[in-house]
Design a protein around this motif. Structure first.
Motif, mmCIF file in Angstrom:
data_model
loop_
_atom_site.group_PDB
_atom_site.id
_atom_site.type_symbol
_atom_site.label_atom_id
_atom_site.label_comp_id
_atom_site.label_asym_id
_atom_site.label_seq_id
_atom_site.Cartn_x
_atom_site.Cartn_y
_atom_site.Cartn_z
ATOM 1 N N LEU A 51 0.557 -0.914 -0.208
ATOM 2 C CA LEU A 51 0.519 -0.281 -0.201
ATOM 3 C C LEU A 51 1.054 1.135 -0.283
ATOM 4 O O LEU A 51 0.548 2.249 -0.622
ATOM 5 C CB LEU A 51 -1.195 0.285 1.282
ATOM 6 N N GLY A 52 1.552 1.475 0.348
ATOM 7 C CA GLY A 52 2.774 2.297 0.330
ATOM 8 C C GLY A 52 3.415 2.606 -1.435
ATOM 9 O O GLY A 52 3.317 3.724 -1.758
ATOM 10 N N THR A 53 3.756 1.400 -1.717
ATOM 11 C CA THR A 53 4.210 1.346 -2.816
ATOM 12 C C THR A 53 2.861 2.453 -4.336
ATOM 13 O O THR A 53 3.008 2.768 -4.708
ATOM 14 C CB THR A 53 4.935 0.807 -3.581
ATOM 15 N N ASP A 54 1.747 1.673 -3.521
ATOM 16 C CA ASP A 54 0.838 2.242 -4.231
ATOM 17 C C ASP A 54 0.753 3.350 -4.345
ATOM 18 O O ASP A 54 0.189 4.384 -4.678
ATOM 19 C CB ASP A 54 -0.899 1.402 -3.545
ATOM 20 N N LEU A 55 0.706 3.737 -2.890
ATOM 21 C CA LEU A 55 0.365 5.903 -2.599
ATOM 22 C C LEU A 55 1.451 5.757 -3.629
ATOM 23 O O LEU A 55 1.322 7.488 -3.605
ATOM 24 C CB LEU A 55 0.128 5.803 -1.100
ATOM 25 N N ILE A 56 2.687 5.914 -3.336
ATOM 26 C CA ILE A 56 3.964 6.478 -3.954
ATOM 27 C C ILE A 56 3.743 6.943 -5.336
ATOM 28 O O ILE A 56 2.995 7.604 -6.207
ATOM 29 C CB ILE A 56 5.110 5.801 -4.046
ATOM 30 N N VAL A 57 3.124 5.608 -6.270
ATOM 31 C CA VAL A 57 2.940 6.074 -7.290
ATOM 32 C C VAL A 57 1.199 6.575 -8.076
ATOM 33 O O VAL A 57 1.367 6.964 -8.924
ATOM 34 C CB VAL A 57 2.966 4.298 -8.432
ATOM 35 N N GLY A 58 0.483 5.842 -7.012
ATOM 36 C CA GLY A 58 -0.517 7.201 -7.088
ATOM 37 C C GLY A 58 -1.004 8.240 -6.772
ATOM 38 O O GLY A 58 -1.914 9.198 -7.186
ATOM 39 N N ALA A 59 0.280 8.635 -6.312
ATOM 40 C CA ALA A 59 -0.028 9.817 -5.710
ATOM 41 C C ALA A 59 0.572 10.899 -7.078
ATOM 42 O O ALA A 59 0.323 12.379 -7.019
ATOM 43 C CB ALA A 59 1.058 10.500 -4.767
ATOM 44 N N ALA A 60 1.789 10.746 -7.773
ATOM 45 C CA ALA A 60 2.626 11.302 -8.733
ATOM 46 C C ALA A 60 1.753 11.773 -10.200
ATOM 47 O O ALA A 60 -0.088 10.454 -10.479
ATOM 48 C CB ALA A 60 3.247 10.285 -9.414
ATOM 49 N N PRO A 61 1.350 12.285 -10.452
ATOM 50 C CA PRO A 61 1.169 12.818 -11.987
ATOM 51 C C PRO A 61 1.163 11.719 -12.763
ATOM 52 O O PRO A 61 2.688 11.048 -12.521
ATOM 53 C CB PRO A 61 1.387 14.230 -11.928
ATOM 54 N N ARG A 62 0.944 11.441 -14.074
ATOM 55 C CA ARG A 62 1.313 10.513 -15.037
ATOM 56 C C ARG A 62 2.396 10.549 -15.816
ATOM 57 O O ARG A 62 3.682 9.291 -16.432
ATOM 58 C CB ARG A 62 -0.048 9.748 -15.933
ATOM 59 N N GLU A 63 2.469 11.745 -15.907
ATOM 60 C CA GLU A 63 3.877 11.865 -16.530
ATOM 61 C C GLU A 63 5.470 11.645 -15.433
ATOM 62 O O GLU A 63 6.348 11.658 -15.885
ATOM 63 C CB GLU A 63 3.796 13.046 -17.236
ATOM 64 N N ARG A 64 4.603 11.746 -14.471
ATOM 65 C CA ARG A 64 6.018 11.891 -13.210
ATOM 66 C C ARG A 64 5.979 10.585 -12.697
ATOM 67 O O ARG A 64 7.348 10.017 -11.453
ATOM 68 C CB ARG A 64 6.599 12.522 -12.292
ATOM 69 N N ALA A 65 5.219 8.852 -13.943
ATOM 70 C CA ALA A 65 4.970 7.791 -12.938
ATOM 71 C C ALA A 65 6.205 7.283 -12.965
ATOM 72 O O ALA A 65 6.966 6.275 -11.959
ATOM 73 C CB ALA A 65 4.133 7.133 -13.744
ATOM 74 N N GLY A 66 7.706 7.677 -14.106
ATOM 75 C CA GLY A 66 8.444 7.090 -14.086
ATOM 76 C C GLY A 66 9.352 7.205 -12.434
ATOM 77 O O GLY A 66 10.085 6.043 -12.339
ATOM 78 N N SER A 67 9.377 8.319 -12.335
ATOM 79 C CA SER A 67 10.374 9.026 -11.176
ATOM 80 C C SER A 67 9.410 9.035 -10.317
ATOM 81 O O SER A 67 10.608 8.165 -9.408
ATOM 82 C CB SER A 67 10.140 10.180 -11.205
ATOM 83 N N ALA A 68 8.005 8.388 -10.115
ATOM 84 C CA ALA A 68 7.865 8.209 -8.321
ATOM 85 C C ALA A 68 8.092 7.277 -8.426
ATOM 86 O O ALA A 68 8.576 6.509 -7.316
ATOM 87 C CB ALA A 68 6.380 8.329 -8.650
ATOM 88 N N SER A 69 8.051 5.742 -9.570
ATOM 89 C CA SER A 69 8.135 4.031 -9.521
ATOM 90 C C SER A 69 10.089 4.074 -8.498
ATOM 91 O O SER A 69 10.231 3.641 -7.894
ATOM 92 C CB SER A 69 8.264 4.019 -10.484
ATOM 93 N N ALA A 70 10.820 4.998 -9.300
ATOM 94 C CA ALA A 70 11.940 4.843 -8.950
ATOM 95 C C ALA A 70 12.665 5.196 -7.914
ATOM 96 O O ALA A 70 13.435 5.053 -7.133
ATOM 97 C CB ALA A 70 13.121 6.186 -10.068
ATOM 98 N N MET A 71 11.814 6.397 -7.181
ATOM 99 C CA MET A 71 11.703 7.335 -5.532
ATOM 100 C C MET A 71 11.464 5.728 -4.683
ATOM 101 O O MET A 71 12.017 5.635 -3.785
ATOM 102 C CB MET A 71 10.892 8.427 -5.496
#
Length: 480
Positions: free
Chosen positions: A379-399
């Motif tokens: 759920l933490g990972t889901d919050l991270i990728v869900g909070a980011a805008p679509r165009e920054r999904a790669g950066s959020a996933s990397a974080m």
């Protein structure tokens, strides 16, 4: 910043998830599969002590150091494109590693594997974010992704043991080849392409600063874990943190930064990163002692110990799949808090282990602890990728990946150092020449068990703190 897409995934997306799950399982397997092969490749390639360390460590160094860069690159050139390029590179590097004729060649191949791995992890996670716009479906998909990652880590020694039973040491690298070929064939058909609309160029200085910040920190943490605290690794890690401050300062000035610091303006994003980091510290800090305990205290062979270790991994798999289902009915913060309570019970059980407990009781404690801690990771990972805008999904996933990797390294370094200190203090009084060897061995086993008890107790304290924090701060649904 929160996305509002409610388009539900179809059968194509779920089949695509299966395609993404395979490289995820393989990448985590590749981290641990080499452990049993070390004596075999050592006899064949005759590496020096430093070369042997580089064979093990260079994969982690290159992967961790380039996650942020590769996440940003995927946002710019397309995540599917980066995934395909990384898969081809990973397959080729796997063959190169399998047939390495020298230690230098194997080190280079492992470095290439790390670079390719850095492209794959944020790409798979960000593609999941793209494919599953519905928050509930995305939670299930990330649960499957996390379950595969955990299963691969546990299965690595087992797969390595089976392959080494019948083939040469290089065979442990070859399972990656057919998986990557399958990915190359199916990705253009099943996976969507997604990139940032801005399409800005990567800032070369930011890439250099990112590497110069992350690599020294990872190096310092690993050296502390292996050798205990000393001036050299601590100074190296401090230098990395100083460069990290310069990296952050530059990102604030750039119109198109490598890492968009505005992501941290979303409270759920920062809280989820901290949750993921601390969860990985507790999980990896205790797991570090499990294989050693089973072999040194319980007297199991490496392969039997590896088979026992699969059991706690099944706890992570079960918790990863169950957490998104529970989050449909209960607020995610409460699911995480309840999971932390379960994990606390497991860690407290491990803290009571003694010489009469046996492997089954100890492993059961780890199963309960890992079952409870897994909702925080999913759920933490889901919050991270869900909070980011679509165009920054790669950066959020990397974080998310960087936070998890740093948490794993810190867990081994910090909790590992505590356990080692307890062990050394306990055996110091029984190391006199007059002490019989049998008594000394028994004392060493008791000292190691006490170190495990101490680390498990500290992990239980971390779980209590996270349970309270999750109950207070983690009330928003993933992606909400």
């Amino acid at each position: 910043m929160v996305r509002s897409e409610t388009v539900r995934a179809t059968r194509r997306e779920w089949i695509g998830l299966a395609v993404l799950a395979l490289p995820t399982l393989l990448l985590s397997l590749d981290v641990s599969v080499l452990f049993l092969a070390l004596p075999h490749l050592g006899a064949d390639l005759a590496p020096s002590g430093s070369q042997l360390l580089w064979i093990m460590d260079v994969y982690v160094f290159m992967s961790a150091g380039l996650l942020v860069t590769m996440g940003a690159l995927g946002d710019r050139i397309g995540r599917r494109r980066l995934l395909v390029v990384g898969a081809a590179a990973f397959g080729a590097a796997s063959v190169l590693a399998a047939y390495s004729a020298s230690a230098e060649m194997l080190i280079a191949a492992r470095a290439l594997l790390g670079i390719a791995g850095a492209t794959l992890m944020p790409s798979t996670l960000s593609l999941i974010s793209t494919m599953f716009g519905d928050a509930r479906q995305r939670g299930i998909a990330i649960g499957v992704w996390m379950a595969c990652f955990s299963a691969g880590t546990a299965l690595g020694p087992v797969v390595g043991g089976v392959l080494l039973e019948y083939f040469w040491w290089g065979s442990v690298f070859l399972p990656g080849v057919p998986v990557m070929v399958l990915l190359l064939v199916t990705a253009p058909v099943l996976l969507p392409e997604q990139r940032s609309g801005a399409g800005g160029r990567l800032d070369p200085l930011s890439v250099v600063l990112s590497l110069a910040a992350i690599l020294p920190v990872v190096y310092g943490v690993k050296k502390v874990a292996e050798q205990g605290p000393s001036a050299e690794p601590l100074l190296v890690a401090a230098a990395g943190l100083a460069v990290g401050a310069l990296f952050v300062r530059r990102q604030r000035r750039l119109a198109d930064p490598l890492l968009d610091l505005r992501l941290f303006g979303h409270r759920a994003f920062g809280a989820a990163l901290a949750l993921l980091l601390l969860s990985m510290i507790a999980l990896n800090g205790t797991e570090y002692f499990l294989a050693q305990y089973l072999q040194l205290v319980e007297g199991l062979s490496p392969l039997r110990a590896a088979l026992w270790i699969v059991v706690p991994a099944l706890g992570i798999v079960a918790g990863s799949l169950l957490a998104p289902v529970l989050a449909r009915r209960v607020r995610p913060g409460f699911v995480v808090a309840a999971g932390m309570a379960v994990a606390t019970a497991g860690f407290l059980a491990i803290a009571q282990v003694d010489g009469t407990s046996g492997a089954a009781f100890t492993v059961a404690g780890f199963f309960v602890a890992f079952l409870g801690i897994s909702p925080a990771m999913v759920l933490g990972t889901d919050l991270i990728v869900g909070a980011a805008p679509r165009e920054r999904a790669g950066s959020a996933s990397a974080m998310a990946e960087t936070s998890a990797e740093l948490g794993a390294a810190l867990g081994i370094a910090l909790l590992g150092s505590v356990g080692a200190a307890v062990y050394r203090a306990q055996v110091a009084g029984t190391a006199a020449p007059a002490v019989p060897a049998g008594l000394l061995e028994g004392a060493a086993r008791e000292a190691f068990t006490l170190g495990l008890n101490t680390v498990a107790g500290l992990s239980a304290v971390i779980m209590v703190v996270l349970a309270v924090a999750a109950g207070l701060l983690g009330r928003a649904r993933p992606g909400g």
